[in-house]
Design a protein around this motif. Structure first.
Motif, PDB file in Angstrom:
ATOM      1  N   PRO A  71     -38.878   4.715   9.423  1.00 54.35           N
ATOM      2  CA  PRO A  71     -38.449   3.828   7.865  1.00 54.35           C
ATOM      3  C   PRO A  71     -40.093   3.568   8.102  1.00 54.35           C
ATOM      4  CG  PRO A  71     -37.012   3.601   9.198  1.00 54.35           C
ATOM      5  CD  PRO A  71     -37.848   4.434  10.051  1.00 54.35           C
ATOM      6  N   SER A  72     -41.216   2.906   6.430  1.00 55.55           N
ATOM      7  CA  SER A  72     -41.898   2.553   6.828  1.00 55.55           C
ATOM      8  C   SER A  72     -41.580   1.294   5.999  1.00 55.55           C
ATOM      9  CB  SER A  72     -42.611   3.464   5.670  1.00 55.55           C
ATOM     10  OG  SER A  72     -44.048   2.253   5.380  1.00 55.55           O
ATOM     11  N   THR A  73     -40.688   0.427   5.328  1.00 59.70           N
ATOM     12  CA  THR A  73     -40.885  -0.955   5.224  1.00 59.70           C
ATOM     13  C   THR A  73     -39.226  -0.625   4.057  1.00 59.70           C
ATOM     14  OG1 THR A  73     -41.898  -2.402   3.344  1.00 59.70           O
ATOM     15  CG2 THR A  73     -41.340  -0.569   2.671  1.00 59.70           C
ATOM     16  N   VAL A  74     -38.642  -2.296   4.389  1.00 62.49           N
ATOM     17  CA  VAL A  74     -37.528  -1.748   3.308  1.00 62.49           C
ATOM     18  C   VAL A  74     -38.026  -3.233   2.106  1.00 62.49           C
ATOM     19  CG1 VAL A  74     -35.558  -2.877   3.699  1.00 62.49           C
ATOM     20  CG2 VAL A  74     -36.332  -1.535   5.645  1.00 62.49           C
ATOM     21  N   ILE A  75     -37.520  -2.614   0.917  1.00 61.15           N
ATOM     22  CA  ILE A  75     -37.480  -3.484  -0.192  1.00 61.15           C
ATOM     23  C   ILE A  75     -35.856  -4.375   0.023  1.00 61.15           C
ATOM     24  CG2 ILE A  75     -37.677  -3.915  -2.424  1.00 61.15           C
ATOM     25  CD1 ILE A  75     -38.996  -0.837  -2.579  1.00 61.15           C
ATOM     26  N   GLU A  76     -36.846  -5.895  -0.185  1.00 61.61           N
ATOM     27  CA  GLU A  76     -35.298  -6.516   0.445  1.00 61.61           C
ATOM     28  C   GLU A  76     -34.626  -7.107  -1.525  1.00 61.61           C
ATOM     29  OE1 GLU A  76     -32.579  -7.423   2.410  1.00 61.61           O
ATOM     30  OE2 GLU A  76     -33.884  -6.452   4.206  1.00 61.61           O
ATOM     31  N   PRO A  77     -33.594  -7.225  -1.797  1.00 61.70           N
ATOM     32  CA  PRO A  77     -33.609  -7.402  -3.123  1.00 61.70           C
ATOM     33  C   PRO A  77     -33.734  -8.702  -3.788  1.00 61.70           C
ATOM     34  CG  PRO A  77     -31.286  -7.383  -2.172  1.00 61.70           C
ATOM     35  CD  PRO A  77     -32.596  -6.593  -1.123  1.00 61.70           C
ATOM     36  N   ASP A  78     -34.392  -9.438  -4.891  1.00 61.45           N
ATOM     37  CA  ASP A  78     -35.045 -10.723  -4.913  1.00 61.45           C
ATOM     38  C   ASP A  78     -33.552 -11.231  -5.676  1.00 61.45           C
ATOM     39  OD1 ASP A  78     -35.580 -12.910  -5.698  1.00 61.45           O
ATOM     40  OD2 ASP A  78     -37.742 -11.977  -6.531  1.00 61.45           O
ATOM     41  N   PRO A  79     -32.954 -12.494  -4.654  1.00 65.52           N
ATOM     42  CA  PRO A  79     -31.618 -12.741  -5.557  1.00 65.52           C
ATOM     43  C   PRO A  79     -31.755 -13.435  -7.177  1.00 65.52           C
ATOM     44  CG  PRO A  79     -31.575 -13.805  -3.984  1.00 65.52           C
ATOM     45  CD  PRO A  79     -33.116 -13.184  -4.065  1.00 65.52           C
ATOM     46  N   ASP A  80     -33.327 -14.035  -7.277  1.00 65.19           N
ATOM     47  CA  ASP A  80     -33.135 -14.588  -9.439  1.00 65.19           C
ATOM     48  C   ASP A  80     -33.028 -13.412  -9.521  1.00 65.19           C
ATOM     49  OD1 ASP A  80     -33.001 -16.842  -8.353  1.00 65.19           O
ATOM     50  OD2 ASP A  80     -34.794 -17.084  -7.692  1.00 65.19           O
ATOM     51  N   ALA A  81     -34.037 -12.111  -9.025  1.00 64.89           N
ATOM     52  CA  ALA A  81     -34.031 -11.498 -10.084  1.00 64.89           C
ATOM     53  C   ALA A  81     -33.258 -10.595 -10.412  1.00 64.89           C
ATOM     54  CB  ALA A  81     -35.415 -10.693  -9.237  1.00 64.89           C
ATOM     55  N   TYR A  82     -32.156 -10.705  -9.492  1.00 64.05           N
ATOM     56  CA  TYR A  82     -30.630  -9.820  -9.546  1.00 64.05           C
ATOM     57  C   TYR A  82     -29.732 -10.926 -10.684  1.00 64.05           C
ATOM     58  CZ  TYR A  82     -26.453  -8.152  -8.870  1.00 64.05           C
ATOM     59  OH  TYR A  82     -24.585  -7.910  -8.731  1.00 64.05           O
ATOM     60  N   ALA A  83     -30.313 -12.378 -10.708  1.00 65.93           N
ATOM     61  CA  ALA A  83     -29.271 -12.781 -11.795  1.00 65.93           C
ATOM     62  C   ALA A  83     -30.643 -12.411 -13.024  1.00 65.93           C
ATOM     63  CB  ALA A  83     -29.631 -14.208 -11.042  1.00 65.93           C
ATOM     64  N   ALA A  84     -31.104 -12.754 -13.112  1.00 62.80           N
ATOM     65  CA  ALA A  84     -32.353 -12.226 -13.872  1.00 62.80           C
ATOM     66  C   ALA A  84     -30.997 -10.903 -14.862  1.00 62.80           C
ATOM     67  CB  ALA A  84     -34.210 -12.057 -14.371  1.00 62.80           C
ATOM     68  N   TYR A  85     -31.074 -10.247 -13.923  1.00 61.98           N
ATOM     69  CA  TYR A  85     -31.210  -9.082 -14.151  1.00 61.98           C
ATOM     70  C   TYR A  85     -29.507  -8.441 -14.970  1.00 61.98           C
ATOM     71  CZ  TYR A  85     -35.481  -6.024 -13.769  1.00 61.98           C
ATOM     72  OH  TYR A  85     -36.893  -6.070 -13.209  1.00 61.98           O
ATOM     73  N   GLU A  86     -28.624  -9.287 -14.663  1.00 60.11           N
ATOM     74  CA  GLU A  86     -27.201  -8.983 -14.996  1.00 60.11           C
ATOM     75  C   GLU A  86     -27.085  -8.941 -16.359  1.00 60.11           C
ATOM     76  OE1 GLU A  86     -22.877  -8.776 -13.782  1.00 60.11           O
ATOM     77  OE2 GLU A  86     -25.004  -8.778 -12.389  1.00 60.11           O
ATOM     78  N   PRO A  87     -27.390 -10.065 -17.268  1.00 60.45           N
ATOM     79  CA  PRO A  87     -26.963 -10.108 -18.774  1.00 60.45           C
ATOM     80  C   PRO A  87     -27.245  -8.790 -19.198  1.00 60.45           C
ATOM     81  CG  PRO A  87     -28.191 -11.817 -18.140  1.00 60.45           C
ATOM     82  CD  PRO A  87     -28.451 -11.054 -17.114  1.00 60.45           C
ATOM     83  N   GLY A  88     -28.679  -8.335 -18.993  1.00 62.12           N
ATOM     84  CA  GLY A  88     -29.143  -6.476 -19.648  1.00 62.12           C
ATOM     85  C   GLY A  88     -28.139  -5.145 -19.272  1.00 62.12           C
ATOM     86  N   TYR A  89     -27.980  -5.789 -17.862  1.00 61.64           N
ATOM     87  CA  TYR A  89     -26.996  -4.584 -17.338  1.00 61.64           C
ATOM     88  C   TYR A  89     -25.766  -4.644 -18.056  1.00 61.64           C
ATOM     89  CZ  TYR A  89     -23.975  -1.622 -14.172  1.00 61.64           C
ATOM     90  OH  TYR A  89     -22.607  -0.655 -14.437  1.00 61.64           O
ATOM     91  N   ARG A  90     -24.867  -5.613 -18.427  1.00 64.89           N
ATOM     92  CA  ARG A  90     -23.682  -6.061 -19.175  1.00 64.89           C
ATOM     93  C   ARG A  90     -23.795  -5.163 -20.413  1.00 64.89           C
ATOM     94  NH1 ARG A  90     -20.736  -5.182 -15.568  1.00 64.89           N
ATOM     95  NH2 ARG A  90     -20.883  -6.480 -13.311  1.00 64.89           N
ATOM     96  N   ASP A  91     -25.156  -6.056 -21.279  1.00 66.19           N
ATOM     97  CA  ASP A  91     -25.454  -5.319 -23.094  1.00 66.19           C
ATOM     98  C   ASP A  91     -25.813  -3.761 -22.679  1.00 66.19           C
ATOM     99  OD1 ASP A  91     -25.443  -7.741 -23.407  1.00 66.19           O
ATOM    100  OD2 ASP A  91     -27.713  -8.073 -23.397  1.00 66.19           O
ATOM    101  N   TYR A  92     -26.925  -3.610 -21.344  1.00 66.65           N
ATOM    102  CA  TYR A  92     -26.922  -1.571 -20.676  1.00 66.65           C
ATOM    103  C   TYR A  92     -25.428  -1.513 -21.088  1.00 66.65           C
ATOM    104  CZ  TYR A  92     -27.653   2.826 -18.612  1.00 66.65           C
ATOM    105  OH  TYR A  92     -27.393   3.657 -18.314  1.00 66.65           O
ATOM    106  N   ARG A  93     -24.212  -1.261 -20.385  1.00 58.96           N
ATOM    107  CA  ARG A  93     -23.128  -0.704 -20.869  1.00 58.96           C
ATOM    108  C   ARG A  93     -22.173  -0.488 -21.603  1.00 58.96           C
ATOM    109  NH1 ARG A  93     -20.829  -0.576 -15.434  1.00 58.96           N
ATOM    110  NH2 ARG A  93     -18.609   0.853 -16.887  1.00 58.96           N
ATOM    111  N   GLU A  94     -22.935  -1.771 -22.793  1.00 60.07           N
ATOM    112  CA  GLU A  94     -22.191  -2.027 -24.053  1.00 60.07           C
ATOM    113  C   GLU A  94     -23.073  -1.347 -25.281  1.00 60.07           C
ATOM    114  OE1 GLU A  94     -21.477  -5.506 -27.337  1.00 60.07           O
ATOM    115  OE2 GLU A  94     -21.587  -6.142 -25.119  1.00 60.07           O
TER     116      GLU A  94
END
Length: 519
Positions: A450-473
Motif C-alpha cells: 500500500p502507498s496511502t489510505v484515503i480516509e472519508p471526510d465526515p463533513d463531505a459525507y454529510a454534504a453528499y447525502e442529499p445528492g445521493y438520495r436525489d440520485y436514486r430518485e
C-alpha cells in the motif's frame, strides 16, 4: 535479467509490461484501439487486434530491454466476451463484447423460462441472466446466425485466445467461465452439460483451469512470432478486472476492489457463493475465492467524452472540477450513457443531467460526472449490504487514481476508507504477478505494498447525502421518459459511412489520465 511479461487487452487499449520478481516494473508499452458499433446496442471487436498487438508490444518490450530473460507470461483481457472460431481456430465473426453489448436483452426472459425460471438459474449459477452473461450471447449466435454457428467449433475470450495462440491449448479460467451464465455451476466449479448443449449445441467447451495455473508452454511457432523463448510457461489468464484485483491484493472478504477505467468494475470477495439481486456471483482467480461483482457500463468513458467535447486537458479540467466543490454547484448526473449494468440491469437507461443553468461551467459538469460514478458505487455497496455482504473498505487500481480527486470523491460519498497501492498500473501488472507465481514464490503484499489510505471526510459525507438520495430518485422519476428516448434513438440513430451509428462512448479514458496509462 530474469523478468516476467504481463499483458492486458482492454476496451480501449492493450498494455504490456516487463517486471522483475520483486514487482519492479522495468518497461511498459501500450497501443490504443477501438471497438465497433455496427448497430445500436451492439459492441464488437475485431479479434485480430488482440494477437497483432500482443506480438507488436512483446517485440517492442524486448527491444527496449535487450538483456531481459522472460521466464513466464501472464495475460488478461476484457470479458466476458465471445469469439467463435472454426475447427482450425479461425475467427468466424467479430468478438461480441461484455455487458455493454445489449443484443441479448430481448432473449433473457425466454431463456430464463426455458431453463426453469430465475430461481433454478440462481441456485446453480449464482446470478440471474443479464446482458453480461456470455452463455446467452452464445445462444444468441446459435439462434440468430445459424450459418456462422454451423461452422463454429470453439469459443474464446481475449485472454484465452492469446493463450491458445501462444500454447495451442484450448482452455478457459474458472472465473471467466463463471461469467458464461448459465453454463457454469459456481458451487461445483464445472460446466453444466445439459445447459451447454441446450444453449450452445455442438460447441466444444474449453478445459477449465484456475487463473494462475499453467496452461501450457510457448510453442516454437509462437516464439518465432513474438520473440519470446520457446518452452516458457503461460498462465491460464482471466478477465481484466480480476487480474487488476490480483495486482492490489483484493482477495479479502469485506474489501471492495474498484477498477477505475473506461468502465468501473467492483469485486467483493465472500466466504461462500452468495446470490445478490442485480449483481453477479462469480468464482475468483484461485480455488476457494467466491465473490460478488458489479460493473458500470461507463465511468471514465464519460469524462473522456466531456473532455473531448470541450477540447480540454486532464490537468486543467481536474483542477476546475476540484474548485467546483462537493455537489457540483447544484448539478446532478445519472452516468448511464451506455445503459447500465449493476445494480439496475437496464440497457435502456441513459445519461441525465439535472439542474443545469447558464452559470454552470465545464468544471461543474466534470465534477458532476465524477460524483455520478461515486453515487453509482454507493448504490452497489448498499445493494450488497442489503443482501448481507460485508463491505468495510475499498482498494483501487487503474488510471483514474493518477489524480486523487476521483477516488477522494468516491471515498467521501461511500464513507469508506480507500487504499491506494504503490503501483496502480492495473491488469497487466496483476497478470505479471500470476506469471511470476508460476516460477517462484511471490507475495503480493511485498510485490505491491500500500502507498496511502484515503480516509472519508465526515463533513463531505454529510454534504453528499442529499445528492445521493436525489440520485436514486432521479432514475425512477425519469425512467419512463428515458426509455422512450432510447427507443427513438434506436430508430433514428445517424448512420456512419460503414452503415453503423456515428459516435458512441467507447472507447474512452479514465478521469485521471489517458487510457494508455491504465490497463
Amino acid at each position: 535479467m530474469r523478468v516476467v511479461l504481463g499483458l492486458d487487452i482492454g476496451t480501449s487499449s492493450t498494455k504490456a509490461l516487463l517486471a522483475r520478481f520483486d514487482g519492479t516494473v522495468i518497461a511498459e508499452v501500450g497501443r490504443r484501439h477501438e471497438v465497433d458499433r455496427p448497430e445500436q446496442g451492439l459492441v464488437e471487436m475485431d479479434s485480430r487486434i488482440w494477437w497483432d498487438e500482443f506480438t507488436t508490444l512483446t517485440r517492442e518490450l524486448l527491444e527496449r530491454v535487450p538483456d531481459a530473460e522472460v521466464a513466464a507470461v501472464g495475460v488478461s483481457g476484457i470479458g466476458p466476451c465471445v469469439l467463435l472460431t472454426d475447427g482450425a481456430g479461425e475467427p468466424l465473426r467479430p468478438a461480441v463484447l461484455y455487458g455493454v453489448d445489449t443484443r441479448t436483452a430481448e432473449m433473457l426472459a425466454d431463456v430464463t423460462a426455458e431453463l426453469g425460471g430465475e430461481g433454478a438459474i440462481r441456485r446453480r449459477c449464482g446470478s440471474a441472466l443479464s446482458t453480461q452473461a456470455a452463455g446467452v450471447k452464445l445462444a444468441w449466435a446459435a439462434r440468430h446466425e445459424p450459418d456462422v454457428w454451423a461452422r463454429a467449433a470453439r469459443f474464446t475470450m481475449p485472454s484465452s485466445r492469446i493463450v491458445e495462440r501462444l500454447t495451442g491449448e484450448y482452455v478457459l479460467d474458472h472465473h471467466s467461465a463463471s461469467q458464461t451464465t448459465p453454463l457454469y455451476d459456481v458451487h461445483e466449479n464445472a460446466w453444466i452439460p445439459e445447459w451447454c448443449e441446450r444453449l450452445a449445441p455442438g460447441l466444444e467447451m474449453p478445459r477449465l483451469l484456475w487463473s494462475g495455473d499453467p496452461a501450457g508452454a510457448v510453442t516454437d511457432a509462437a516464439a518465432a512470432a513474438t520473440g519470446l523463448p520457446a518452452g516458457i510457461p503461460v498462465t491460464a489468464g482471466t478477465i481484466d478486472a480480476w487480474a487488476e484485483g490480483v495486482s492490489v491484493g483484493e482477495s479479502v472478504p469485506g474489501r471492495m476492489f474498484l477498477q477505475y477505467g473506461t468502465t468501473m468494475f467492483m469485486i467483493v470477495p465472500t466466504s461462500e457463493p452468495t446470490a445478490v439481486p442485480g449483481m453477479w456471483t462469480t468464482v475468483g482467480t484461485h480455488p476457494g475465492q467466491p465473490s460478488v461483482s458489479g460493473g458500470m457500463a461507463t465511468s471514465g468513458a464519460i469524462t473522456d467524452w466531456w473532455r473531448r467535447l470541450v477540447d480540454g486537458d486532464w490537468a486543467t479540467m481536474l483542477a476546475e472540477a476540484e474548485s467546483s466543490g462537493a455537489g457540483a454547484n447544484g448539478l446532478l448526473m445519472l452516468p448511464y450513457f451506455a445503459g447500465e449494468r449493476t445494480p439496475i440491469a437496464d440497457p435502456d437507461a441513459r445519461g441525465v443531467v439535472a439542474g443545469l443553468t447558464v452559470r454552470h461551467t465545464r468544471g461543474d459538469l466534470y465534477r458532476a460526472t465524477l460524483e455520478a460514478t461515486a453515487f453509482a458505487v454507493r448504490h452497489n455497496v448498499e445493494v450488497l449490504r442489503e443482501a448481507g455482504v460485508e463491505v468495510r473498505e475499498l482498494v483501487g487500481a487503474g488510471g483514474g487514481l493518477l489524480g486523487r480527486l476521483w477516488p477522494t470523491i468516491v471515498t467521501d460519498v461511500t464513507g469508506l476508507p480507500q487504499t491506494v497501492p504503490s503501483v496502480t498500473i492495473g491488469a497487466c501488472y496483476g497478470s505479471a504477478f500470476l506469471a511470476a507465481s508460476l516460477v517462484e514464490a511471490v507475495d503480493i503484499t511485498t510485490w505491491n505494498p500500500p502507498s496511502t489510505v484515503i480516509e472519508p471526510d465526515p463533513d463531505a459525507y454529510a454534504a453528499y447525502e442529499p445528492g445521493y438520495r436525489d440520485y436514486r430518485e432521479l432514475y425512477e422519476a425519469t425512467k419512463s421518459v428515458v426509455h422512450r428516448l432510447a427507443e427513438r434513438g434506436r430508430r433514428s440513430a445517424p448512420r456512419g459511412p460503414d452503415g453503423g451509428p456515428r459516435g458512441g462512448l467507447l472507447p474512452g479514458g479514465p478521469a485521471g489520465g489517458s487510457v494508455d496509462r491504465s490497463c
